[in-house]
Structures are given as C-alpha cells and as structure tokens.
Write a protein that holds these residues in place. Structure first.
Motif, PDB file in Angstrom:
ATOM      1  N   LEU A  25      -9.018   4.414  -6.077  1.00  0.00           N
ATOM      2  CA  LEU A  25      -9.677   3.560  -5.083  1.00  0.00           C
ATOM      3  C   LEU A  25      -9.839   2.101  -5.541  1.00  0.00           C
ATOM      4  O   LEU A  25      -9.600   1.187  -4.745  1.00  0.00           O
ATOM      5  CB  LEU A  25     -11.054   4.145  -4.716  1.00  0.00           C
ATOM      6  N   SER A  58     -13.398  -2.468  -0.243  1.00  0.00           N
ATOM      7  CA  SER A  58     -13.609  -1.072  -0.696  1.00  0.00           C
ATOM      8  C   SER A  58     -13.821  -0.129   0.486  1.00  0.00           C
ATOM      9  O   SER A  58     -13.459   1.055   0.418  1.00  0.00           O
ATOM     10  CB  SER A  58     -14.815  -1.007  -1.644  1.00  0.00           C
ATOM     11  N   VAL A  68       0.849  -1.218   0.000  1.00  0.00           N
ATOM     12  CA  VAL A  68       0.000   0.000   0.000  1.00  0.00           C
ATOM     13  C   VAL A  68       0.868   1.245   0.000  1.00  0.00           C
ATOM     14  O   VAL A  68       0.589   2.219  -0.733  1.00  0.00           O
ATOM     15  CB  VAL A  68      -0.954  -0.028   1.206  1.00  0.00           C
ATOM     16  N   LEU A  94      -6.520   0.406  -5.183  1.00  0.00           N
ATOM     17  CA  LEU A  94      -6.167   0.293  -3.769  1.00  0.00           C
ATOM     18  C   LEU A  94      -6.981  -0.802  -3.087  1.00  0.00           C
ATOM     19  O   LEU A  94      -6.452  -1.564  -2.267  1.00  0.00           O
ATOM     20  CB  LEU A  94      -6.399   1.646  -3.077  1.00  0.00           C
ATOM     21  N   ALA A  95      -8.279  -0.898  -3.437  1.00  0.00           N
ATOM     22  CA  ALA A  95      -9.131  -1.946  -2.860  1.00  0.00           C
ATOM     23  C   ALA A  95      -8.656  -3.338  -3.277  1.00  0.00           C
ATOM     24  O   ALA A  95      -8.749  -4.302  -2.509  1.00  0.00           O
ATOM     25  CB  ALA A  95     -10.579  -1.739  -3.290  1.00  0.00           C
ATOM     26  N   ALA A 109     -10.457   0.840   1.792  1.00  0.00           N
ATOM     27  CA  ALA A 109      -9.831   1.757   0.825  1.00  0.00           C
ATOM     28  C   ALA A 109     -10.389   3.173   0.987  1.00  0.00           C
ATOM     29  O   ALA A 109      -9.635   4.155   0.937  1.00  0.00           O
ATOM     30  CB  ALA A 109     -10.049   1.248  -0.584  1.00  0.00           C
TER      31      ALA A 109
END
Length: 535
Positions: free
Chosen positions: A230, A241, A215, A233-234, A244
């Motif tokens: 997003l 989610s 991350v 990142l999720a 995130a």
C-alpha cells in the motif's frame, strides 16, 4: 555583338577562355548544339587564356561564398584586370558569366559588358563538360575531388552559421511530439482494455492514462496485492492513501478473470513500454520548451511553445514565417478551408493554427475574428524580432502579449489599448537600463522604429484664425465629433427640414402681409381721388 570571353568558376580556381567562332543566330541549331558535346569541335570554339587555381581550401570556400552571394572577390578582380584589357572604343570585351548577380558586380566594378544569354550558358556548360581536358595541369579526378571537398565544406559552413538557433530541431521535435501524443493515447487505450480483463474496476478508480499504466505495471496479478504494497502504491497515486486502499478493496472483490503467467508477463512488458514512452514524451516537452526559448523567445512568450513550434513547422522555418504577412499567419494551417471557400464563394476561415491559442478561446463569439487578426499581427512582429535580432529576448513577446490582453479587455470594457510604438519603446528602455548602455548607443529614437506619434492630417478647407482673435480661444480644445447612429442622423435631417419649412412659411407670411397692406393703401388712395373728382 557576340561573346568575346568566358569566365568559368570551378572548385579548383577561376579560368578565363577566349570565345571563337561563336554566333548568336546559329547557336540554337542542332548541329551547333551537338558540337558542344564533341571535344574536337568544341576546342575550336574556345581557347584557354588563363587559369588561376586556389591556393587552399579556405580560399576556395571564401570565393564560393562570394560567388553564391554575387560579390566580386578581390582575387577574381585581380585576375580579370590582369587578363582582360580595359574597355575602350577600340577594344570591347563582352564577358560571358553564369550568374547575373556576379555579372552585375563585375560590370559595376570594372566596366566590362556582361552577357548572361542562352548562348553564354551553352558555352559555360560545354566548358564544364570538358573542363578536365581544357584546363591545363589538371588530371581527370582532380576536379571531381575538389568539387566534393568544396561541396562538403560549403554545406558545413552554411549549417554552422548559427548552431544555437537552428530551427530544424524544433520542426522535428514538434512533429515527434504530435506523433507521441497519438501513440500514447492509443497504447493507453490498449493497456486499459487488455488489463481490464483481469482488473476491470481499476479503470474507474484511476482515470489518468500515464498513472494507470504505472499502477498496472506495479500491481501485476491483482491477487498478489496486499497491505504491504500500500505505501508504494500510494506513492504512485500522488500519496493518496485512501485511493490506494480503495484499489486494494476492489482487487479483493474484483470480478475480473484470472490470467496465465505468460499473459501477465506480456501485459507487464507492454505497460513498461507505455510508461517509458510517456516519460520520454515529458522529456521531449521540456526539450522543445528549451529550444523554443533559445530560438524564438518572443514568439514563445506570446503564444506558448506548442503553438509557436507548429507555426514554425508549418511555415518551414523561422525565416519563412518572418517573411509572411499577418494575413497569411492568421490562416496558416487552414489552407484547405480557404481554397474551398474561394471555390464555393463562401466565408473564408478566420483562423488556422492560431485557434489553439488561449486568446481565441477567451474571446467572445463576436470578437474571435477580430482578436485572431490582432494576434496574427503580433505574431508577425514577434517572429521578425526573433529572426533578425542578434540577441533575442522574450521581453518583446511579453509586451506584445500584454497588448493582446489589453485588446481583450477593450472588447469587454472599452478601455483603449496601448500603441505599438509605446510598447516597443518601453522594452528598449528596459533593455538599455539592464545592459547599462546609454540611450545614444541603443538609438531608441532612431529611424529603425517608429516611436513618434502620428501627426493629425491638416484640413485644407478650414481657414486660419485671424490674429485679432483671443489666444485663450485658440488654446481651447475643439470638441470631438460624436458618432451618431443611422436613426439619430435621420431624425436630425427631419428636424432640419421642418425648421427650414417653418422659416420659409414665416418669410412667405411676412411677404403676404406686406402685400396686403400695400393693396389697402392703394385702394384708399383711389377712393380719395374719386371723391375729389366728384366734388
């Protein structure tokens, strides 16, 4: 008697020397020892009878393997029979040999007297020192080249004995894995501390070390994180989610300080290294698992890859581990605590590397020592099966693991576990069914495994039952003796004593009453006699 002939094994071939001017008494003197170094003097002590060179490198390797194992090769046997006269009363041959095992094989096959004393060793050492001059037809570098070539081929043959079951790779892999665990933890702490200056809230949101490094590598500067990133990142957060979105909200309101471009570049580079090391560690775990399943499948099925690999690494090899008794396997890894306990006369350790097994953790505090002893016994069996079986299989390990599970259940519920003989026999029958072989070929009931139940010991003190007794009474099983506690045993003894006293009292009472009656009868008789006399 002194040595008459010397056998010299070299990389080029076999040589037989005749020993002259050799004596046992003066061999240890300094002047004689110095004469071995001088070729002019040593040449008078031995003379070459025969030198038989090897025809090829393959023949040299074959003879080298036989000599190392103490086996008399046919080529060497022919040379000895050709050059040395058969032992008789008139001619006695005493042959000096460097290896006692090879000497025993020669003595058993040909009947020559063998000498492996210090005097013989000195003669062979002198011949080896001056071999290039004593052996005819050889140049100075020929013997050295032959030794080098034979050494390489001999080492290769030993290493290639079984390529698929080399346990050295396991030793190196588990050592590297332990080092990587330390390094990954250390580097993860460093990346958390370093990136925490810029984004401190991320430490609480992402607790996993590997996930945190990925991350941090993805986000970089927290100010560049927006809604467009997003989904990616999720995906890094296992498709979470909500987490995130929380990271995005925390990044917008973060209390972290800003970093320059060069600082962020270094942090991102370090995060990339941490991620790559973590990925390599995962691949190393899968490699170790694959290697353990091919080299020691039974031990792996019983203990798992990590604990089994640590046992092999600590023992030095799977062969060494298989030679250890169960008591040594139990405390393998706790040598320091063992010797400290022996020195201070304290309690010895119950377990070493086996403590990391799940069985020890699942056992109660009272049963940890007992289950570790039982598990060490099963580990010893599994390692021997893996080491000495031609086609190792994990089924033996699974059967032994089931036995340990049954032993754990026995501690809790008291249900007796199955016996070794029954478990091994069941596995052998399953293997025979799978391979489609007959029971005779598998030799399930053979002497290799003890599959028969132990016969109860005969009590010599008990007499045989008479023939007049009924057969029904013979067929009835004898009641099992119930184990009593100390208090119950004391109570039984006390009751027996009281019963014996009561019986003695009753007997005494009966005897007293009979005496009283006799006395009364006697008095009555005396009274009657007195009356008669008065009348």
């Amino acid at each position: 008697m002194s040595v008459t002939h010397v056998l010299f094994e070299s990389a080029s071939g076999y040589a037989i020397f005749e020993a002259k001017l050799s004596e046992d008494i003066g061999a240890k003197s300094k002047s004689v020892q110095d004469s071995f170094k001088d070729l002019a003097k040593f040449g008078k002590m031995v003379s070459l009878m025969s030198f038989a060179p090897f025809k090829s490198a393959a023949q040299a390797l074959e003879n080298a393997n036989d000599v190392s194992e103490g086996i008399l090769n046919d080529y060497l046997k022919d040379i000895l029979e050709l050059n040395l006269s058969k032992p008789s009363k008139k001619s006695t041959v005493i042959l000096a040999v460097s290896d006692p095992l090879l000497g025993k094989s020669i003595k058993d096959a040909l009947g020559f007297q063998i000498d492996v004393s210090e005097n013989s060793t000195s003669l062979i050492r002198g011949i080896r020192q001056h071999a290039s001059k004593l052996l005819k037809g050889l140049q100075t570098d020929d013997l050295r080249k032959a030794q080098l070539g034979l050494g390489h081929s001999y080492s290769r043959s030993k290493l290639k004995f079984n390529v698929n079951r080399v346990d050295n790779m396991i030793i190196q892999a588990i050592a590297l894995l332990d080092q990587l665990d330390k390094d990954v933890n250390l580097f993860s702490m460093r990346i958390r501390e370093w990136y925490g200056y810029h984004f401190p809230e991320l430490i609480r949101l992402v607790p996993d070390n590997h996930q945190y490094a990925r991350v941090a590598q993805f986000i970089g500067d927290k100010d560049t994180l927006n809604e467009e990133k997003l989904p990616d990142l999720a995906e890094l957060l296992d498709n979470d989610s909500t987490l995130a979105q929380n990271i995005l909200d925390a990044a917008r309101g973060s209390m972290g300080s800003g970093l320059s471009e060069i600082d962020m570049l270094n942090i991102s580079s370090f995060a990339t290294r941490v991620v790559s090391i973590s990925d390599y560690r995962k691949s190393l775990v899968s490699y170790l698992s694959e290697k353990m399943n091919s080299v020691a499948p039974s031990l792996t099925a019983l203990l798992g890859e990590r604990v089994g690999a640590r046992l092999i690494s600590h023992a030095g090899s799977l062969t060494n581990l298989s030679k250890y008794p169960a008591s040594t396997v139990q405390i393998l890894g706790a040598e320091k605590a063992l010797f400290r306990a022996l020195k201070t006369k304290g309690n010895t350790p119950k377990y070493g590397l086996l403590y990391h097994s799940t069985f020890i953790g699942r056992a109660g505090p009272k049963h940890k020592g007992r289950i570790s002893r039982f598990l060490a016994n099963k580990c010893s069996i599994a390692s021997r099966i893996d080491c000495y079986s031609e086609n190792p299989t994990p089924k033996f390990g699974e059967a032994l693991r089931a036995q340990v599970e049954e032993r754990l259940a026995f501690f809790e519920s008291g249900v007796p576990p199955s016996k070794n003989a029954d478990a091994i026999r069941k596995v052998l029958e399953d293997l025979a069914l799978e391979e489609g072989e007959d029971d005779d070929e598998m030799d399930i009931d053979g002497p290799a495994l003890t599959t028969l139940e132990a016969e109860p010991k005969k009590d010599k003190k008990k007499k045989r039952k008479s023939e007049a007794m009924d057969t029904e009474e013979d067929d009835e099983p004898s009641p099992k003796k119930v184990k009593l506690s100390k208090e119950e045993k004391k109570a039984l003894k006390k009751a027996k004593k009281e019963k014996a006293k009561a019986d003695d009292g009753a007997v005494e009472g009966d005897s007293k009453s009979s005496k009283k009656e006799k006395k009364e009868k006697k008095e009555k008789k005396e009274k009657k006699e007195k009356k008669k006399s008065k009348e």
